[in-house]
Design an enzyme around this catalytic site. Structure first.
Site, PDB file in Angstrom:
ATOM      1  CG  HIS A  50      -2.106   0.875   1.120  1.00 43.67           C
ATOM      2  ND1 HIS A  50      -2.066   1.970   1.872  1.00 43.67           N
ATOM      3  CD2 HIS A  50      -3.037   1.146   0.405  1.00 43.67           C
ATOM      4  CE1 HIS A  50      -3.564   2.817   1.808  1.00 43.67           C
ATOM      5  NE2 HIS A  50      -3.899   2.001   0.875  1.00 43.67           N
ATOM      6  CG  ASP A 106       1.939  19.678  21.737  1.00 47.64           C
ATOM      7  OD1 ASP A 106       0.771  19.989  21.705  1.00 47.64           O
ATOM      8  OD2 ASP A 106       2.426  19.155  22.404  1.00 47.64           O
ATOM      9  CE  LYS A 125      -1.440   4.657  -1.691  1.00 51.27           C
ATOM     10  NZ  LYS A 125      -2.082   4.309  -0.653  1.00 51.27           N
ATOM     11  CG  HIS A 151      -7.304   8.505  -0.441  1.00 51.45           C
ATOM     12  ND1 HIS A 151      -5.877   8.277  -0.723  1.00 51.45           N
ATOM     13  CD2 HIS A 151      -7.904   7.091  -0.273  1.00 51.45           C
ATOM     14  CE1 HIS A 151      -5.793   7.091  -0.945  1.00 51.45           C
ATOM     15  NE2 HIS A 151      -6.783   6.248  -0.885  1.00 51.45           N
ATOM     16  CE  LYS A 167      -3.993   6.857   2.654  1.00 51.56           C
ATOM     17  NZ  LYS A 167      -5.340   6.840   2.931  1.00 51.56           N
ATOM     18  CG  ASP A 188      18.893  11.168 -10.280  1.00 49.43           C
ATOM     19  OD1 ASP A 188      18.709   9.897 -10.761  1.00 49.43           O
ATOM     20  OD2 ASP A 188      18.571  12.078 -10.978  1.00 49.43           O
TER      21      ASP A 188
END
Length: 413
Positions: free
Chosen positions: A113, A297, A115, A290, A292, A120
């Protein structure tokens, strides 16, 4: 592999496809040596075709490009689409592909899952966006709200090492990197401290959740969490309420309309538990959430691929970065407070379901089913996930002059 905090990084928050895709495609266009790209979903739509064109151009100018797609999330790319990349030299792999059964995908559990993009050893991207037009506002009411970060600095070396550790056939590359690579002495383009954390099914099963729990324990003033699929374990829920009860302002942004009915039923139990414990719960109503992300603080934040649900916390391969940087923290806070003010509805006690025996029974059953779901999956026949590389298309035989003359005379060349 273990990572430690890296200092001197430059970090940029990217919101939705309008900011994310141009940044990724520009970096791919400027790549000189190597590109590694991992994603759960790659669709053959307008965004997917732009990524295809960028990778194809990079490979044609001699850049080594490797792609890892999840076999469940990206099952429908056409042979022509993939073969054009592999023919140009792109190494194209699927994570644990499985045949369909009666037209249905059967490989739903323990997915890749993450991404991640690495360019380089100079630039990296990590977040929650896949490669699909669904992440563009032009997609319409169903366009997704999501986040990623662009990274420069020493943390990129850790992300590259992580990728080299996980891709097959990279042992020689890892040895060469350790022997020859020396970090540039002054290559600290920013001031952010960044830590790469991930979840796998070996030594790092609970690393991401553990960092969340540590954050909730240390919070003094405010925590904001925006997460698409929020269904964590008992320890996490208890830590949220405990922080709220000691005076920490807890804001939780979740989907207003979950896409699975059982999640909606179970969430109602969480609403009762959290709202009555002092947690401010907000339903994001503008479009599907979608993202996350979270912050604490003035100095702690995280962005990545991990939801706070049983699949992400117990089964899937995930990756986040933890960030210590006041400027980034404020940027993310301003963004989240902005969507709370403009696009969210706060859940108060008047919106909580009545505590009838039937509602309570449904919620308890749904809650415990979802929480024990990973353990139930563990009873299924175990298998070792595999990476399947797509071979380049066979090249047609060239009709050379020598071949024509040989066939005409019957003489061996």
């Amino acid at each position: 592999m273990k990572c430690s905090w890296r200092e001197g990084n430059k970090i940029q928050l990217l919101e939705n496809g309008e900011q994310y895709y141009p940044a990724v495609f520009k970096a791919i266009g400027e790549a000189q040596e190597r590109i590694i790209l991992e994603t759960f979903i790659w669709f053959e739509d307008n965004v997917g075709k732009q990524l295809h064109a960028a990778l194809l151009a990079a490979a044609q100018r001699g850049v080594k490009a490797e792609v890892l797609l999840d076999g469940y999330g990206s099952p429908d790319l056409s042979d022509e689409f993939v073969n054009e990349l592999t023919a140009a030299g792109v190494v194209f792999r699927y994570y644990d592909p499985r045949p369909r059964l009666f037209g249905m995908r059967t490989n739903v559990f323990r997915r890749m899952h993450r991404k991640i993009v690495v360019i380089d050893a100079r630039i990296a991207f990590i977040g929650g966006l896949n490669y699909s037009s669904e992440h563009m506002s032009s997609y319409g009411p169903e366009a997704k709200q999501d986040y990623a970060v662009r990274l420069e600095g020493p943390i990129v070396e850790d992300i590259l090492q992580f990728e080299l550790e996980n891709l097959p056939g990279q042992s020689a590359a890892r040895r060469w990197w350790r022997r020859h690579h020396k970090a540039e002495e002054n290559r600290q383009p920013g001031e952010a401290q960044v830590l790469l954390v991930w979840r796998d099914n070996e030594e790092h099963r609970d690393d991401i959740e553990r960092h969340y729990l540590k954050m909730l324990t240390q919070a003094q003033r405010e925590v904001i969490i925006a997460n698409a699929y929020f269904f964590p374990g008992y320890r996490f829920l208890h830590a949220l309420r405990k922080a709220a009860r000691r005076g920490v302002r807890i804001k939780l942004i979740i989907q207003g309309e979950p896409d699975m009915p059982i999640v909606r039923v179970g969430a109602r139990l969480l609403y009762n538990y959290l709202v009555k414990g002092g947690v401010q719960v907000f339903e994001y109503r503008r479009r599907p959430l979608h993202g996350k992300v979270a912050l604490m603080d003035d100095h702690w934040a995280t962005v990545g691929s991990s939801n706070l649900d049983p699949l992400s916390l117990s089964l899937n391969l995930e990756a986040n970065v933890i960030i210590h940087d006041r400027h980034f923290n404020q940027t993310l806070r301003d963004n989240l407070n902005g969507i709370i003010a403009a696009d969210c509805q706060q859940v108060d006690e008047t919106m909580l379901p009545k505590r009838t025996w039937w509602n309570l029974t449904k919620s308890v059953l749904a809650f415990h089913f979802l929480r024990h779901f990973p353990a139930l999956v563990g009873w299924l026949p175990a298998h070792t996930p595999r990476l399947t590389q797509v071979d380049p298309p066979a090249q047609p035989t060239m009709e050379t002059q020598d071949r024509v003359e040989t066939e005409n005379t019957g003489v061996n060349p």
